[in-house]
Design an enzyme around this catalytic site. Structure first.
Site, short mmCIF file in Angstrom:
data_model
loop_
_atom_site.label_atom_id
_atom_site.label_comp_id
_atom_site.label_asym_id
_atom_site.label_seq_id
_atom_site.Cartn_x
_atom_site.Cartn_y
_atom_site.Cartn_z
CG ASP A 269 11.83 16.20 38.97
OD1 ASP A 269 12.66 16.78 39.68
OD2 ASP A 269 12.11 15.52 37.97
CE1 TYR A 335 11.16 9.55 43.74
CE2 TYR A 335 12.46 7.60 44.31
CZ TYR A 335 12.28 8.98 44.33
OH TYR A 335 13.22 9.77 44.92
CE1 TYR A 406 18.82 14.26 40.13
CE2 TYR A 406 20.94 13.13 40.24
CZ TYR A 406 20.17 14.27 40.43
OH TYR A 406 20.75 15.41 40.91
#
Ligand SMILES: [Zn+2]
Ligand SMILES: [Zn+2]
Length: 455
Positions: A269, A335, A406
């Site tokens: 993103d 992440y 996501y």
């Protein structure tokens, strides 16, 4: 003669080479190459000009022996020996009605010189010649095939490519490459130009994005689609810079290219950083004048110009086939997320909640991207979750997941569209405040959708 052969001849009574050649010559003046090309598939190791000359020679000798003056008359405009026989000593060769002179030695030489001139100033090691036919020549070729009726012809293009190619390799000393040439010279018969098609130069590497708020690639303004409008302050873009545009100037400079195209192995993103070993990418230098690149220098130059926003590592030369592989590769990603909880949660409860996220996750297309993506249910894997730190209602966690997972929705639940999700498990609101990709690792098992946008 074998039975098969004699049957074939019965079925095709007209397939007599000399008869066919005679019929072709009757259609109008024709040069040796254009006649020979009608029989190109029959005798190897010869040029078409040699084939054509041989046929004309035999036809003229046969006509002389038979006292067949009409065949000699047909041959005369484009065969000197027939003219001599007919006492037309001073008459020059007529222009070929098929190629209109394109196959003459002078014109072939001229094409080769033009091509060499077009190639001058470009660094390349392999080349190929192609032909863009003119309407007129294409029509001539079709008529000759229909009315001449040879079944052994090769296309005009093939001969022109080969003949100019031979001369061009002599002039340039470069190798021919049918599959992956650096340069293709297109002989444009419509306008007489030698046009260059230049293969891109591909450089692969990994990038780290050290700041938030930068998209991966150029992003044209949604309002004006790049033309410039009040909304984008007449810049034509939504964001003033991108990883793509930060890398671009140094690549353009090093390869003396006209432009670049950026290919990433997925993307993070805009508000996520890309840390760790970085994300694999390939940058394509479009129409490069240089192909020998000092990668170490390029590496330093990109990083210098990026001013700490982006950093590239492990630059190496790549080829075009790697772009497809890069785009199809489904990488496992790790992440780091800073999450804010609606209330303080005990460390043990948080840890056990995170453990329950591991495994299969059902994700409907997130609300935040639903305006540009079809609403679909995706199955994604979460490989591991780790609690790094918790302070009051703020927690830092690591999540390792399949390509296309996501993360923001895995935490918030997105109104129940992602199942399971942390908010529902803990029964408190949970949102991702900061997100970074800290590793783009080995390929996952390939069940995920291709080239998905993660996080
Ligand atoms: Zn010709
Ligand atoms: Zn705009």
């Amino acid at each position: 003669m074998s039975e098969v052969m004699s049957e074939e001849i019965l079925e095709n009574p007209r397939d007599d080479i000399l008869e066919t050649a005679k019929r072709i010559i009757r259609l109008g003046p024709i040069c040796d190459s254009c006649l020979g090309r009608q029989f190109a598939m029959l005798a190897t190791g010869l040029t078409n000009a040699e084939r054509g000359r041989s046929l004309k020679t035999v036809l003229a000798m046969q006509a002389s022996a038979d006292g067949d003056s009409s065949t000699l008359e047909d041959l005369a405009p484009s065969f000197r020996s027939a003219r001599l026989k007919l006492g037309r000593r001073d008459e020059p060769d007529a222009r070929c009605t098929v190629c209109l002179g394109e196959m003459s030695i002078e014109v072939l030489d001229k094409w080769a010189e033009k091509s060499a001139a077009a190639l001058a100033g470009w660094e390349y090691s392999t080349l190929l010649v192609g032909t863009k036919m003119s309407g007129l020549l294409a029509e001539n070729e079709e008529l000759l095939l229909a009315d001449g009726g040879s079944r052994h012809a090769e296309p005009f293009k093939s001969e022109l490519n080969r003949e100019v190619g031979k001369r061009l390799t002599q002039l340039t000393g470069k190798e021919f490459d049918l599959r992956n040439p650096d340069m293709v010279v297109h002989l444009n018969l419509e306008n007489g130009e030698a046009e260059l098609q230049v293969a891109s130069l591909f450089i692969r590497g990994r990038y780290r994005k050290l700041v938030r708020g930068i998209p991966q690639t150029r992003w044209p303004c949604r309002e004006c689609r790049g033309r410039g409008c009040p909304r984008c302050n007449y810049t034509g873009r939504m964001y003033q810079e991108s990883v793509d545009e930060i890398i671009r100037p140094a690549v353009i400079q090093a390869a003396e290219a006209e432009d670049t195209v950026f290919h990433g192995a997925g993307r993070e993103d805009i508000d996520a950083r890309m840390l760790g070993r970085g994300r694999p990418f390939i940058v394509e230098a479009v129409r490069p004048r240089k192909r020998t690149i000092d990668l170490l220098k390029l590496h330093e130059e990109i990083n210098r110009q990026a001013e700490g926003k982006v950093e590239v590592i492990d630059l190496a030369l790549a080829d075009s086939s790697m772009v497809e592989r890069l785009k199809e590769a489904a990488f496992i990603k790790t992440y780091s997320a800073l999450i804010r909880l609606g209330a303080d949660v005990a460390e043990e409860k948080l840890k056990s909640g995170l453990r329950r996220l591991v495994g299969q996750v059902d994700q409907r297309t997130p609300t935040r991207v639903s305006h540009r993506r079809a609403d679909k249910l995706r199955l994604r894997k979460v490989y591991s979750t780790d609690l790094i730190e918790v302070k009051g209602n703020l927690a830092r966690i690591n999540v390792k997941g399949e390509s296309g997972l996501y993360i923001k929705e895995l935490i918030s639940g997105d109104g129940g569209r992602t199942q399971p999700n942390l908010a529902e498990i803990l029964r408190v609101d949970a949102i991702v405040e900061e997100l970074d990709v800290i590793d783009v690792g080995g390929e996952s098992d390939g069940t995920s959708s291709r080239n998905a946008e993660e996080v």
